[in-house]
Design an enzyme around this catalytic site. Structure first.
Site, short mmCIF file in Angstrom:
data_model
loop_
_atom_site.label_atom_id
_atom_site.label_comp_id
_atom_site.label_asym_id
_atom_site.label_seq_id
_atom_site.Cartn_x
_atom_site.Cartn_y
_atom_site.Cartn_z
N TYR A 55 -15.89 11.45 23.95
CA TYR A 55 -15.73 12.27 25.15
C TYR A 55 -15.52 13.73 24.76
CZ TYR A 55 -15.03 7.92 27.78
OH TYR A 55 -15.17 6.67 28.35
N HIS A 135 -16.79 0.56 22.20
CA HIS A 135 -17.34 1.26 23.36
C HIS A 135 -18.67 0.67 23.80
CE1 HIS A 135 -17.37 5.59 25.23
NE2 HIS A 135 -17.55 4.66 26.14
N PRO A 215 -14.49 3.29 39.41
CA PRO A 215 -14.12 2.50 40.59
C PRO A 215 -14.40 3.21 41.91
CG PRO A 215 -12.15 3.46 39.61
CD PRO A 215 -13.29 3.73 38.66
N LEU A 216 -14.65 4.50 41.85
CA LEU A 216 -14.96 5.27 43.06
C LEU A 216 -16.45 5.62 43.14
CD1 LEU A 216 -11.83 7.61 43.08
CD2 LEU A 216 -12.30 5.70 44.63
N GLY A 217 -17.27 4.88 42.40
CA GLY A 217 -18.70 5.15 42.45
C GLY A 217 -19.04 6.56 42.03
N ARG A 218 -18.39 7.01 40.93
CA ARG A 218 -18.57 8.38 40.41
C ARG A 218 -18.23 9.42 41.47
NH1 ARG A 218 -20.93 7.41 35.14
NH2 ARG A 218 -21.27 5.19 35.13
N GLY A 219 -17.32 9.06 42.36
CA GLY A 219 -16.87 9.98 43.40
C GLY A 219 -17.55 9.80 44.74
N GLY A 223 -16.40 9.85 49.86
CA GLY A 223 -16.96 10.57 51.00
C GLY A 223 -16.92 12.07 50.85
#
Length: 326
Positions: A55, A135, A215-219, A223
């Site tokens: 990263y 990884h 977990p947030l679908g890449r944001g 919404g």
């Protein structure tokens, strides 16, 4: 902050913090904001931090920039954090066609495993890694050799627990038969459900904890990205679910999540996290952010409790998502 226990008895905060976006993939790095977010995470009890040696490979500070960033906060507070890092992605494959996006060079020979561990320990300023992940599986090295070398690091006291990331059910079986695996990290969210068919059941049969990234679908599931365009420094510009032709369908998915959220006086992202958190006590999502505001919102998801009808309604959204995950 409540805790959850992953395989082999590793107890962690019920929600973790994905640190990748602090150094790459989602636009410009902001060190001051990221450090403030890490300190706030400690205050809130979000003490399960996730990074990787790769990263920041293309960001400020070069290879390992994210580990060096975390080291600034870990100094003097190491015992407060359950620290996860990774190896197996050796860097960017510069021979790949740039028009197709990032392509990784993979390497997890026993020699590479040992070398990368020493490098991460030095960058992080610590003498041990709590959870060390493979990884990605190196196609040129049997997974038994990679995991065997990681087990030797546990015996040497440099690593406490072994994890794997983005493996198949068969690979998970092989890894666990070589050395007990504590956690499986894979992408899992309301709109990324593929691992539920055979990987999740295999992990649960073997007693391996589940650590969903993205977990947030890449944001997208928050919404907050409606109508937004992404620059060259943001990996989402190349992801199929974010392109214009798929947005109408995917915005409709988010609208349903938002409808459930209104019934709880919550945000869509909090409902998306709550759905994942309610998939089992062996699930510990690691939403990523570099901003205190979003960290606090994510922690608020732990207070959202969905009923069976809401869970079923959210389950059904998987069939409405347009575009491949990457």
């Amino acid at each position: 902050m409540e805790t959850r226990t992953l395989g082999q008895g590793l107890t962690v905060s019920a929600q973790g913090l994905g640190c990748m976006g602090m150094s790459q993939s989602y636009g410009e790095a902001d060190e001051a904001s990221s450090i403030a977010t890490l300190h706030r995470a400690l205050e809130l009890g979000v003490t399960f931090w996730d990074t990787a040696n790769v990263y920041g490979d293309a960001g400020p500070g070069g290879f390992g920039a994210n580990e060096r960033l975390l080291a600034q906060v870990l100094a003097g507070r190491r015992d407060e954090v359950t620290l996860a890092t990774k190896m197996g992605i050796a860097g960017i494959d510069t021979s790949a066609d740039p028009s197709t996006g990032r392509r990784f060079a993979l390497s997890a020979t026993p020699e590479e495993v040992r070398r990368r561990c020493e490098e991460s320990l030095a960058r992080l300023g610590t003498d041990h890694i709590d959870l060390y992940y493979l990884h990605r599986v190196d196609p040129e090295t049997p997974i038994e050799e990679s995991i065997g070398a990681m087990g030797e690091l546990v015996q040497a006291g440099k690593v406490r627990h072994v994890g794997v990331s983005e493996v198949t059910a068969a690979e998970l079986e092989r890894a666990h038969s070589t050395y007990p695996v504590t956690a499986l990290q894979s992408e899992w969210s309301l709109w990324t459900r593929e691992l539920e068919e055979d990987v999740v059941p295999t992990a649960r049969r073997l007693g391996i904890g589940l650590v969903p990234f993205g977990p947030l679908g890449r944001g997208y599931l928050t919404g907050a990205l409606a109508g937004r365009s992404f620059g060259a420094g943001d990996s989402r510009a190349r992801m199929p679910r974010f392109v214009e032709e798929n947005r109408t369908a995917n915005d409709a998915v988010v609208a349903e999540v938002a409808d459930v959220a209104r019934a709880h006086d919550a945000l869509p992202g909090q409902v998306a996290l709550a759905w994942l958190q309610q998939q089992g006590d062996d699930v510990v999502p690691i939403p990523g952010t570099k901003r205190v505001e979003y960290l606090e919102q994510n922690v608020g998801a732990l207070e959202v409790h969905l009923d069976d009808h809401e869970l079923a309604r959210l389950d059904a959204l998987a069939g409405k998502v347009a575009g491949a995950r990457s």
